[in-house]
Design an enzyme around this catalytic site. Structure first.
Site, PDB file in Angstrom:
ATOM      1  N   TYR A  88       0.261  -1.059   0.371  1.00 29.13           N
ATOM      2  CA  TYR A  88      -0.053  -0.014  -0.105  1.00 29.13           C
ATOM      3  C   TYR A  88       0.889   1.412  -0.248  1.00 29.13           C
ATOM      4  CZ  TYR A  88      -4.682   2.766   0.434  1.00 29.13           C
ATOM      5  OH  TYR A  88      -6.091   3.260   0.532  1.00 29.13           O
TER       6      TYR A  88
ATOM      7  N   GLU B 263      -5.583   7.209   5.743  1.00 27.23           N
ATOM      8  CA  GLU B 263      -5.674   5.780   4.490  1.00 27.23           C
ATOM      9  C   GLU B 263      -4.930   4.599   4.833  1.00 27.23           C
ATOM     10  OE1 GLU B 263      -4.111   7.941   1.249  1.00 27.23           O
ATOM     11  OE2 GLU B 263      -4.966   5.573   0.011  1.00 27.23           O
TER      12      GLU B 263
ATOM     13  N   LYS C 269      -0.138   0.006 -13.755  1.00 28.53           N
ATOM     14  CA  LYS C 269      -1.092  -0.022 -12.368  1.00 28.53           C
ATOM     15  C   LYS C 269      -1.964  -0.560 -12.341  1.00 28.53           C
ATOM     16  CE  LYS C 269      -2.633   2.245  -9.183  1.00 28.53           C
ATOM     17  NZ  LYS C 269      -2.267   1.424  -8.050  1.00 28.53           N
TER      18      LYS C 269
HETATM   19  P1  ATP Z   1      -0.002  -1.373  -8.540  1.00 23.42           P
HETATM   20  O1  ATP Z   1      -0.236  -0.413  -7.488  1.00 23.42           O
HETATM   21  O2  ATP Z   1       1.309  -1.081  -9.072  1.00 23.42           O
HETATM   22  O3  ATP Z   1      -1.504  -1.929  -9.277  1.00 23.42           O
HETATM   23  P2  ATP Z   1      -0.307  -3.360  -6.247  1.00 23.42           P
HETATM   24  O4  ATP Z   1      -1.237  -3.726  -6.959  1.00 23.42           O
HETATM   25  O5  ATP Z   1       0.296  -3.702  -5.396  1.00 23.42           O
HETATM   26  O6  ATP Z   1       0.833  -2.365  -7.783  1.00 23.42           O
HETATM   27  P3  ATP Z   1      -2.451  -0.910  -5.271  1.00 23.42           P
HETATM   28  O7  ATP Z   1      -3.251  -2.101  -6.957  1.00 23.42           O
HETATM   29  O8  ATP Z   1      -1.970   0.482  -4.910  1.00 23.42           O
HETATM   30  O9  ATP Z   1      -0.808  -1.420  -5.236  1.00 23.42           O
HETATM   31  O10 ATP Z   1      -3.376  -1.518  -4.345  1.00 23.42           O
HETATM   32  C1  ATP Z   1      -2.609  -1.121  -3.165  1.00 23.42           C
HETATM   33  C2  ATP Z   1      -1.934  -3.474  -1.676  1.00 23.42           C
HETATM   34  O11 ATP Z   1      -3.138  -3.365  -1.974  1.00 23.42           O
HETATM   35  C3  ATP Z   1      -1.287  -3.455  -2.616  1.00 23.42           C
HETATM   36  O12 ATP Z   1       0.260  -3.385  -2.840  1.00 23.42           O
HETATM   37  C4  ATP Z   1      -2.005  -4.924  -2.205  1.00 23.42           C
HETATM   38  O13 ATP Z   1      -0.777  -5.053  -0.831  1.00 23.42           O
HETATM   39  C5  ATP Z   1      -2.617  -4.277  -1.854  1.00 23.42           C
HETATM   40  N1  ATP Z   1      -4.127  -5.521  -2.568  1.00 23.42           N
HETATM   41  C6  ATP Z   1      -4.646  -4.624  -3.866  1.00 23.42           C
HETATM   42  N2  ATP Z   1      -5.874  -5.910  -4.422  1.00 23.42           N
HETATM   43  C7  ATP Z   1      -5.366  -6.643  -4.009  1.00 23.42           C
HETATM   44  C8  ATP Z   1      -5.993  -7.882  -3.738  1.00 23.42           C
HETATM   45  N3  ATP Z   1      -7.503  -7.912  -4.993  1.00 23.42           N
HETATM   46  N4  ATP Z   1      -6.189  -8.987  -3.032  1.00 23.42           N
HETATM   47  C9  ATP Z   1      -4.563  -8.534  -2.140  1.00 23.42           C
HETATM   48  N5  ATP Z   1      -4.506  -7.798  -1.968  1.00 23.42           N
HETATM   49  C10 ATP Z   1      -4.759  -6.120  -2.917  1.00 23.42           C
HETATM   50 MG    MG Z   2       0.296   0.386  -6.002  1.00 21.96          MG
HETATM   51 MG    MG Z   3      -2.958  -2.479  -7.920  1.00 24.89          MG
HETATM   52 MG    MG Z   4      -3.977  -0.265   4.176  1.00 22.11          MG
END
Ligand code: ATP
Ligand code: MG
Ligand code: MG
Ligand code: MG
Length: 507
Positions: free
Chosen positions: A345, A379, A440
């Site tokens: 996150y 957040e 992303k």
């Molecule tokens: P990106 O930002 O490049 O998509 P990401 O998917 O890891 O990379 P976010 O989409 O910003 O990051 O989501 C924030 C965080 O929430 C993730 O890094 C992850 O730890 C958690 N998260 C997001 N989507 C899921 C999911 N479908 N299942 C489990 N955890 C998730």
């Molecule tokens: Mg991310």
């Molecule tokens: Mg993501």
């Molecule tokens: Mg959190």
């Protein structure tokens, strides 16, 4: 896993007073045992409730004749602090704060890299301190002779009328809770208990300068800092749990965890009946040989958790609530013993990951704005997962990682047509090429959360153009009901709230 892998306390509610005083009922969304504490110091008396995992909460408080520390969360630069203080090997985080305070007074809080909220009562003062990111929210109500503080505002909302209700310069008031202020991120509020006067001291500010660095130096620095942050967040010997989407942010955290966790690693992905990122997450889980699980949440059940998300995060920002809703659903599904959860996150904030075009000035405008306005959104709040007894921690918002990512010049963040280029380049040897190259996708998009919430509002009769405004009103109403009004989120029917707000809009 052993419970010593969790912080000694998740949160607290406390009252420091000159005369007699009572403590409001302990209201927390956080799940945990409650331990009451009453201490008469030389000048002030303190009554408190700590909410904590079973193994707590002795490491969460420390006191001598004139000073008492309450500490929720954890410190990541323990070794450096212990070297400075000559601490005993088994010092607790509350003792570290106490030792730092003795040496540096309120400047102690400039030295800590952690995920915490702390309350320090000493002489005639109360110090209320947050970590650099305000990642464990902290609220105070400074009445003359009687200061209340809590890690969840709902406990103070239930406390009855404030005596003074005067503004605190430099701190934000909380909606519909007279006299209550949120301690800013990276700040310590120094409160004189006899008068209730409070002064804000900043202990961290987001850097506004940018650094011109060569590609290799930048990616080596990012890799080293992120690895340190991950290592400091891993359980002692136990299996880490990484919530994994298959996006670069969480995949990088998973890869670094796997490279050092000797006991193996668990990964977990959520999806809905509408959308998921399961195939992309599976690629990473297989590559890292993690024990991987997938949870599918029905969209109706997901949207029914909107009240719970607002109740936990205590946030009024509809976009943030959409990011946190799928994670709320995920954390609540993790059964068994309490876990230490690592997330990816927050990487997008200093890296401008949401910015989907090449112009660098615009990217840095977004980064500067987001780093300037995150405070108060909650957040990163641990309550999203402590409602289910689990502790979450976010390596990208480690103080050193966040600082490093923020200062990198925009051309290292967006490069060769890639978002978050420096992170991708830093991780390219540990992840499959398709993961490193994957654009992303926000958690609110990959789970269909934003679209499903919008659809529910349109089905209630709102026009397309009004959807955003209705979402904002819904979140406000949920805050008023559950956080301020004390209504159990289980009792709130989201369709009824939306129907009511759409009808109000028509009048
Ligand atoms: P990106 O930002 O490049 O998509 P990401 O998917 O890891 O990379 P976010 O989409 O910003 O990051 O989501 C924030 C965080 O929430 C993730 O890094 C992850 O730890 C958690 N998260 C997001 N989507 C899921 C999911 N479908 N299942 C489990 N955890 C998730
Ligand atoms: Mg991310
Ligand atoms: Mg993501
Ligand atoms: Mg959190």
């Amino acid at each position: 896993m052993t419970q010593t892998d969790l912080p000694a306390a998740f949160g607290f509610l406390a009252s420091a007073h000159t005369g007699g005083g009572s403590i409001p009922a302990a209201v927390f969304a956080t799940r945990g045992r409650h331990t009451r504490l009453s201490e008469r110091l030389r000048t002030l008396s303190v009554d408190a409730v700590l909410v904590h995992p079973d193994a707590g909460p002795s490491g969460a408080h420390a006191s001598d004749a004139d000073t008492l520390v309450l500490f929720a969360g954890e410190i990541y630069n323990r070794d450096e602090i212990d070297d400075t203080l000559d601490s005993p090997a088994n010092a607790s985080d509350a003792e570290r704060v106490s030792g730092l305070f003795e040496k540096y007074d309120l400047h102690a809080f400039r030295l800590i890299n952690g995920r915490y909220a702390a309350l320090l009562v000493t002489g005639t003062r109360v110090l209320a301190a947050t970590d650099h990111a305000g990642s464990v929210p902290l609220y105070v109500r400074p009445d003359p002779g009687h200061v209340l503080a809590a890690t969840e505002v709902k406990g103070l909302a239930a406390a009855g009328a404030a005596v003074r209700g005067a503004p605190v310069a430099g701190a934000r008031r909380v909606r519909r809770t007279p006299g209550v202020h949120q301690v800013p991120a990276g700040a310590v509020l120094d409160i004189r208990v006899d008068t209730g006067e409070a002064t804000v001291h900043r202990t961290w500010v987001p850097p506004v300068h940018r650094l011109l660095t060569g590609e290799n130096e930048a990616l080596n620095n990012v890799r080293a800092a992120l690895e340190r942050a991950v290592v400091r967040r891993l359980p002692d010997g136990g299996r880490p749990l990484v919530v994994l989407s298959g996006g670069i942010d969480s995949s990088a955290v998973a890869a670094l965890s796997a490279s050092v966790a000797t006991a193996g690693m668990d990964t977990l992905s959520m999806g809905t009946d509408v959308a998921d990122e399961f195939p992309q997450a599976r690629v990473v889980a297989e590559h890292l040989a993690s024990r991987h699980r997938e949870f599918t949440v029905d969209t109706r059940d997901l949207l029914a958790l909107l009240p719970h998300t607002v109740y936990a995060a205590e946030s009024l920002d509809p976009a943030v609530i959409e990011y946190l809703l799928p994670l709320t659903a995920l954390y609540r599904r993790i059964d068994g013993p309490p876990r230490r959860i690592l997330t990816g996150y927050g990487a997008d904030i200093p890296l401008g990951g949401m910015h989907r075009e090449d112009r660098l000035p615009n990217l840095d405008t977004v980064v500067a704005f987001d780093m300037d306005t995150f405070d108060g959104l909650n957040e990163m709040s641990p309550v999203l997962s402590t409602v289910a007894g689990h502790w979450s921690t976010h390596p990208y918002w480690d103080r050193e990682v966040l600082e490093l990512l923020t200062v990198l010049e925009a051309g290292l963040k967006r490069r060769y047509g890639r978002d978050k280029w420096v992170l991708r380049a830093a991780m390219s040897d540990l992840l499959p090429a398709e993961t490193v190259a994957r654009p992303k996708l926000g958690v609110h998009e990959g789970s269909g959360t934003t679209a499903s919430f919008s659809l529910l509002i349109r089905q209630a009769g709102a026009a397309e153009d009004d959807v955003a405004a209705v979402k904002a009103r819904v979140v406000q109403e949920l805050f008023d009901l559950t956080v301020v009004g004390g209504v159990d989120p289980d009792e709130v029917v989201i369709e009824e709230i939306i129907g009511k707000i759409v009808a109000e809009g028509r009048r």
